[in-house]
Design an enzyme around this catalytic site. Structure first.
Site, PDB file in Angstrom:
ATOM      1  N   GLY A  15       0.740  -1.248   0.050  1.00 43.58           N
ATOM      2  CA  GLY A  15      -0.017  -0.149   0.259  1.00 43.58           C
ATOM      3  C   GLY A  15       1.275   1.089  -0.301  1.00 43.58           C
ATOM      4  O   GLY A  15       1.720   1.300   0.992  1.00 43.58           O
ATOM      5  N   ALA A  16       1.056   2.237  -1.296  1.00 38.78           N
ATOM      6  CA  ALA A  16       1.787   2.953  -1.338  1.00 38.78           C
ATOM      7  C   ALA A  16       0.887   4.471  -1.262  1.00 38.78           C
ATOM      8  O   ALA A  16       1.422   5.611  -1.625  1.00 38.78           O
ATOM      9  CB  ALA A  16       2.773   3.240  -3.065  1.00 38.78           C
ATOM     10  N   VAL A  19      -0.875   5.990   4.067  1.00 31.30           N
ATOM     11  CA  VAL A  19       0.486   5.669   5.502  1.00 31.30           C
ATOM     12  C   VAL A  19       1.705   4.805   5.209  1.00 31.30           C
ATOM     13  O   VAL A  19       2.790   5.023   5.589  1.00 31.30           O
ATOM     14  CB  VAL A  19      -0.439   4.633   6.482  1.00 31.30           C
ATOM     15  N   ARG A  88     -13.652   4.662   3.741  1.00 29.12           N
ATOM     16  CA  ARG A  88     -14.759   4.197   3.550  1.00 29.12           C
ATOM     17  C   ARG A  88     -15.680   5.316   3.174  1.00 29.12           C
ATOM     18  O   ARG A  88     -15.353   6.443   2.664  1.00 29.12           O
ATOM     19  CB  ARG A  88     -15.304   4.819   4.658  1.00 29.12           C
ATOM     20  N   ARG A  94     -20.517  -0.642   7.116  1.00 29.84           N
ATOM     21  CA  ARG A  94     -18.850  -0.298   7.932  1.00 29.84           C
ATOM     22  C   ARG A  94     -18.801  -2.083   7.430  1.00 29.84           C
ATOM     23  O   ARG A  94     -18.030  -2.259   7.520  1.00 29.84           O
ATOM     24  CB  ARG A  94     -19.255  -0.479   9.657  1.00 29.84           C
ATOM     25  N   VAL A 124      -1.925  -2.677   9.751  1.00 30.33           N
ATOM     26  CA  VAL A 124      -1.994  -1.250  10.128  1.00 30.33           C
ATOM     27  C   VAL A 124      -3.661  -0.890   9.243  1.00 30.33           C
ATOM     28  O   VAL A 124      -4.361  -0.234  10.200  1.00 30.33           O
ATOM     29  CB  VAL A 124      -1.344  -0.448   8.915  1.00 30.33           C
ATOM     30  N   ARG A 157      -1.307   9.685  21.086  1.00 31.47           N
ATOM     31  CA  ARG A 157      -2.738  10.771  21.079  1.00 31.47           C
ATOM     32  C   ARG A 157      -2.736  10.949  21.823  1.00 31.47           C
ATOM     33  O   ARG A 157      -2.963  12.524  22.915  1.00 31.47           O
ATOM     34  CB  ARG A 157      -3.849  10.441  20.161  1.00 31.47           C
ATOM     35  N   HIS A 181      -8.839  -1.328  18.342  1.00 31.97           N
ATOM     36  CA  HIS A 181      -8.643   0.571  17.617  1.00 31.97           C
ATOM     37  C   HIS A 181      -9.742   0.792  17.762  1.00 31.97           C
ATOM     38  O   HIS A 181     -10.222   0.532  16.440  1.00 31.97           O
ATOM     39  CB  HIS A 181      -7.319   0.213  17.054  1.00 31.97           C
TER      40      HIS A 181
HETATM   41  N1  APR Z   1      -3.017  -4.667  -3.249  1.00 35.62           N
HETATM   42  C1  APR Z   1      -1.843  -3.313  -3.211  1.00 35.62           C
HETATM   43  N2  APR Z   1      -2.875  -2.266  -2.851  1.00 35.62           N
HETATM   44  C2  APR Z   1      -3.825  -2.179  -2.824  1.00 35.62           C
HETATM   45  C3  APR Z   1      -4.539  -2.958  -2.995  1.00 35.62           C
HETATM   46  C4  APR Z   1      -4.255  -4.435  -3.284  1.00 35.62           C
HETATM   47  N3  APR Z   1      -4.747  -5.217  -2.798  1.00 35.62           N
HETATM   48  N4  APR Z   1      -5.756  -1.924  -2.553  1.00 35.62           N
HETATM   49  C5  APR Z   1      -5.735  -1.113  -2.507  1.00 35.62           C
HETATM   50  N5  APR Z   1      -4.227  -0.570  -2.203  1.00 35.62           N
HETATM   51  C6  APR Z   1      -3.521   0.411  -1.960  1.00 35.62           C
HETATM   52  C7  APR Z   1      -4.263   1.662  -2.985  1.00 35.62           C
HETATM   53  O1  APR Z   1      -3.838   1.671  -4.415  1.00 35.62           O
HETATM   54  C8  APR Z   1      -3.103   3.055  -1.839  1.00 35.62           C
HETATM   55  O2  APR Z   1      -2.182   3.455  -2.703  1.00 35.62           O
HETATM   56  O3  APR Z   1      -3.864   0.785  -1.106  1.00 35.62           O
HETATM   57  C9  APR Z   1      -3.373   2.474  -0.684  1.00 35.62           C
HETATM   58  C10 APR Z   1      -3.983   2.548   0.338  1.00 35.62           C
HETATM   59  O4  APR Z   1      -4.158   4.324   0.511  1.00 35.62           O
HETATM   60  P1  APR Z   1      -4.677   5.177   0.889  1.00 35.62           P
HETATM   61  O5  APR Z   1      -5.822   5.094   0.432  1.00 35.62           O
HETATM   62  O6  APR Z   1      -3.832   6.682   0.970  1.00 35.62           O
HETATM   63  O7  APR Z   1      -4.663   4.801   2.672  1.00 35.62           O
HETATM   64  P2  APR Z   1      -4.201   5.877   3.711  1.00 35.62           P
HETATM   65  O8  APR Z   1      -4.509   7.217   4.352  1.00 35.62           O
HETATM   66  O9  APR Z   1      -2.928   4.956   3.696  1.00 35.62           O
HETATM   67  O10 APR Z   1      -5.025   4.376   5.067  1.00 35.62           O
HETATM   68  C11 APR Z   1      -4.762   3.229   4.785  1.00 35.62           C
HETATM   69  O11 APR Z   1      -4.602   2.185   6.955  1.00 35.62           O
HETATM   70  O12 APR Z   1      -4.480   3.761   8.605  1.00 35.62           O
HETATM   71  C12 APR Z   1      -5.244   2.462   8.196  1.00 35.62           C
HETATM   72  O13 APR Z   1      -7.781   2.816   8.165  1.00 35.62           O
HETATM   73  C13 APR Z   1      -6.196   3.296   7.422  1.00 35.62           C
HETATM   74  O14 APR Z   1      -7.005   1.104   6.366  1.00 35.62           O
HETATM   75  C14 APR Z   1      -6.422   2.574   6.484  1.00 35.62           C
HETATM   76  C15 APR Z   1      -4.871   2.580   5.818  1.00 35.62           C
END
Ligand code: APR
Length: 316
Positions: A15-16, A19, A88, A94, A124, A157, A181
């Protein structure tokens, strides 16, 4: 003369997004390990990794950071961080989110665990406690090598708000938050100190209650301010601290979501508790004495996690 240096230990961040990229930044800036950033979106992890690599000459790190869409590049990781998932969306319940993220986390963990069978998985993605169950089940790893990041963030926090209230250095504070959490998390003021002094001697009951409530609402407060997206600097820092404790085998006691096998009277659930973290993951679950009221709150929180996990079983 070109020289290819031997690879260092590897951390994979799946997940790039906000976070994931922040976790990658923490790890490379502290020089802890080479980082592989993986995402399903072509170009996204490659772009963020290149951007991070281009900061190296200025900041002085020499670990490598690469982006990929291919799990083969993640092989042999010491730590796998799972941040992939959906936020979401409007109109999404949910339960829809639970089902969708369970599918995503299950899919990524299955592929990542296969090529890094000795890794420690740090989850995470939310809903956190339920996603830890998915990661445990899909990876087939022992429970000690599947850990959820929540307590370090929630405690940070709490500590921030204590520091703000007293006008002391945040680094001077110590605290932990137990339970799931979410709305049912259990901040434990009796174990929160500033320079070793319990906050119950420094703050009034009313002040403490206000801080406890703000901590419970900590994630929502950021979401409301940002309007789109959720927190990532503190979640990135919290995950970074866990990765450091694991890779450096620090034997640090940190609040994490850990699989309980009877500790705290809970069987077979991931719940936030203090754990000792080291190279093997959870080295020990530390059981602390709770007051009757704290105990009641903890049980309530564990029951909420159980409900979510049972819901997950009906959805999948
Ligand atoms: N494989 C790889 N990456 C994926 C997949 C997958 N199957 N599905 C989604 N992603 C990637 C998305 O392309 C996106 O880049 O996961 C990333 C999620 O990033 P953001 O939408 O920016 O979310 P972020 O704020 O990083 O939060 C990620 O962490 O704190 C928790 O609640 C938050 O569940 C959320 C997670």
């Amino acid at each position: 003369m070109p020289y290819t240096r031997a690879p260092r230990r590897k951390v994979t961040v799946i997940g790039a997004g906000n976070v994931g990229a922040t976790v990658a930044q923490r790890v490379v800036e502290t020089g802890l390990a080479d980082v592989v950033l993986l995402d399903i979106v072509p170009g996204l992890p490659q772009g963020k990794a290149l951007d991070l690599a281009e900061a190296a000459p200025i900041l002085g790190y020499d670990v490598s950071v690469t982006g990929t869409n291919d799990y083969a590049d993640t092989a042999g990781s010491a730590v796998i961080v799972v941040t992939s998932g959906l936020a979401r969306q409007p109109g999404m319940s949910r339960d829809d989110l639970l089902a969708k993220n369970a599918q995503i986390v299950g899919g990524v963990v299955e592929q990542a665990a296969k090529v890094s069978p000795d890794a420690v998985i740090v989850v995470v993605t939310n809903p956190l406690d339920a996603m830890c169950h998915v990661a445990l089940k899909t990876s087939g790893f022992p429970p000690s090598r599947v850990i959820g990041m929540a307590g370090v963030l929630d405690s940070a926090r709490f500590r921030t708000f204590v520091a703000m209230e007293l006008g002391v250095s945040p680094a001077n504070t110590s605290a932990f938050v137990l339970g799931g959490h979410g709305d049912t998390m259990v901040p434990v003021p009796s174990y929160c100190t500033v320079g070793g002094v319990p906050i119950t001697q420094l703050l009034s009951q009313e002040q403490i209650e206000r801080i406890v409530q703000r901590t419970r609402d900590g994630g929502a407060e950021i979401v409301a301010l940002l309007k789109s997206g959720s927190a990532y600097y503190a979640p990135g820092a919290a995950t970074g601290e866990m990765i450091d404790a694991i890779l450096e085998d620090r034997q640090k006691i940190l609040p994490c979501a850990a699989y309980l096998g009877g500790e705290y009277g809970v069987q077979g659930l991931f719940v936030g508790v203090p754990v000792r973290l080291g190279r093997q993951g959870v080295v020990e679950i530390v059981e602390v004495t709770l007051s009757d009221d704290e105990r009641r709150q903890f049980d309530h929180s564990a029951a909420a996690v159980k409900e979510l996990v049972e819901k997950l079983a009906t959805l999948s």
